[in-house]
Scaffold this active site. Structure first.
Site, PDB file in Angstrom:
ATOM      1  N   CYS A 264     -10.701   9.633  25.610  1.00 20.02           N
ATOM      2  CA  CYS A 264     -11.443  10.599  24.806  1.00 20.02           C
ATOM      3  C   CYS A 264     -11.242  10.337  23.315  1.00 20.02           C
ATOM      4  O   CYS A 264     -11.679   9.312  22.811  1.00 20.02           O
ATOM      5  CB  CYS A 264     -11.055  12.015  25.208  1.00 20.02           C
ATOM      6  SG  CYS A 264     -12.167  13.282  24.575  1.00 20.02           S
ATOM      7  N   HIS A 347     -12.704  11.696  31.225  1.00 21.89           N
ATOM      8  CA  HIS A 347     -11.368  12.186  31.589  1.00 21.89           C
ATOM      9  C   HIS A 347     -11.003  11.842  33.032  1.00 21.89           C
ATOM     10  O   HIS A 347     -11.385  12.554  33.963  1.00 21.89           O
ATOM     11  CB  HIS A 347     -11.286  13.697  31.382  1.00 21.89           C
ATOM     12  CG  HIS A 347     -11.228  14.099  29.952  1.00 21.89           C
ATOM     13  ND1 HIS A 347     -10.044  14.344  29.296  1.00 21.89           N
ATOM     14  CD2 HIS A 347     -12.210  14.262  29.038  1.00 21.89           C
ATOM     15  CE1 HIS A 347     -10.293  14.657  28.039  1.00 21.89           C
ATOM     16  NE2 HIS A 347     -11.607  14.612  27.858  1.00 21.89           N
ATOM     17  N   GLU A 349      -8.226  12.183  34.429  1.00 21.05           N
ATOM     18  CA  GLU A 349      -7.295  13.168  34.992  1.00 21.05           C
ATOM     19  C   GLU A 349      -8.021  14.384  35.540  1.00 21.05           C
ATOM     20  O   GLU A 349      -7.401  15.254  36.160  1.00 21.05           O
ATOM     21  CB  GLU A 349      -6.287  13.597  33.926  1.00 21.05           C
ATOM     22  CG  GLU A 349      -6.750  14.662  32.945  1.00 21.05           C
ATOM     23  CD  GLU A 349      -7.758  14.179  31.930  1.00 21.05           C
ATOM     24  OE1 GLU A 349      -8.342  15.025  31.213  1.00 21.05           O
ATOM     25  OE2 GLU A 349      -7.970  12.958  31.825  1.00 21.05           O
TER      26      GLU A 349
END
Length: 374
Positions: A264, A347, A349
């Site tokens: 990011c 992202h 995660e």
């Protein structure tokens, strides 16, 4: 009680506050996720933004202390069509209105979120002002226009940690790096720059066996070198990447000697450090259903995304695109052709979102193993 949201172009949306009297201001954006509102609220990348959820019913499973992505609610305000005030879920410890009210963050419901989302798609993300006070439309537009533009804002310095800490996979442990750092784990030593890092990123990195030390955004390259890491990781975060000049300088130095990865904002900072440029997207990518093409495997991953800026590396022969957004064709990942550098815009995660992209963490771990033998 009545609450009104007014955008800088004069668009006005009336609703009701579900958190009592208050006012809020920030850049208004929309998120297309159907669930995951607690992770969204606590994601530091949303600092300075008022988040409109496109899914019409939010709050039905309440909130709990296990699903947070930082130590507090980060967004400036929360905008929903309907807020569920009596959640039904065995994990819930608190209803959404009480959670926001305790955090001092305003929530508004009852507005036409479809109309607001369409307005933002057509006209771009805008500064907005929200209040329960009885102000004239002219006063509210003036307040919205007085809010600083997201372009040029270094918001990473607002959300970064106050001091370094070690992470063992469960909780932070403060560390005084002025006295050096005693790496206690057996895995590769990884310094993580905290520009607003989500806790699930740290959980997954720890799960890959890294010995983690998280450092503030202002940490210099020389200070990182003194810590003797094996690799460096640049986290997510809010604001304009071009304004985080000290981090760009540090990254430009560290990529000469260490394996480095970024997610990011970290992806954007690496792009700038390597000679690329950044620009603001019209309304950004915010949600957990964005298709991304992995150019190396040919697979399409459904990704979680939250960014308002994008990187342009089209003029750099040293970098290659590794991931592309299938909605608008923008850059979602790159790698250096010669150096151990990986970066993605989305992202892996998740939290919230699908797990399609968690292989990025393993790729980074494999890259570090190849470079260091650890």
């Amino acid at each position: 009680m009545k609450a009104v949201l007014t955008l800088e172009d004069g668009a006005r949306f009336e609703g009701a506050s579900f958190t009592g009297h208050g006012a809020a201001e920030g850049e208004v954006i929309f998120n297309t996720g159907m669930t995951g509102y607690q992770e969204i609220l606590t994601d530091p990348s949303y600092v300075g933004q008022m988040v409109c959820m496109t899914y019409p019913l939010i709050g039905n499973y309440g909130v709990n202390p296990e699903d947070v992505e930082s130590s507090r609610v980060q967004c400036a305000a929360f905008i929903v069509k309907e807020c569920c005030k009596q959640p039904s879920n065995w994990r819930s410890t608190m209803p959404l209105p009480e959670y926001l009210e305790r955090a001092g963050v305003m929530g508004i419901e009852g507005i036409d979120t479809r109309a607001l989302t369409r307005h933002l798609r057509l006209n771009g993300a805008q500064r907005g002002y929200m209040t329960t006070e009885d102000l004239s439309p002219e006063e509210m537009v003036a307040k919205a226009r007085a809010i600083p533009s997201m372009e040029g804002l270094n918001l990473a310095e607002r959300v970064t940690c106050g001091g370094s800490y070690a992470w063992d996979g469960a909780a932070p442990r403060p560390v005084d790096t002025a006295k050096g750092h005693d790496w206690t784990g057996s895995g590769p030593r990884l310094v993580v720059y905290d520009f607003g890092v989500k806790w699930n990123i740290l959980r997954l990195l720890a799960g890959q066996g890294f010995d983690l030390l998280v450092v503030p955004a202002c940490t210099t390259a020389a200070q990182v070198r003194d810590l003797a890491p094996d690799a460096v990781f640049l986290s997510n975060g809010p604001g304009d990447p071009a304004a985080v000049t000290t981090a760009v300088e540090a990254a430009r130095d560290l990529i000469q000697d260490y394996p480095v990865a970024g997610i990011c904002l970290g992806h954007q900072l690496l792009g700038l450090a390597l000679g690329g440029t950044t620009y603001k997207l019209k309304f950004g990518h915010h949600g957990c259903n964005h298709p991304v093409l992995d150019l190396e495997t040919g697979k399409i991953e459904i990704s979680s995304q939250n960014h308002g800026f994008c990187v342009d590396i089209s003029k750099l022969d040293s970098l290659k695109m590794t991931h592309k957004n299938l909605n608008d064709g923008t850059l979602e990942g790159f790698a250096h052709r010669d150096k151990p550098i990986l970066a993605i815009q989305f992202h892996p995660e998740a939290a919230p979102g699908p797990h399609d992209s968690q292989c990025f963490m393993a790729r980074f771990r494999d890259m570090v193993r190849r470079e260091t033998g650890k």
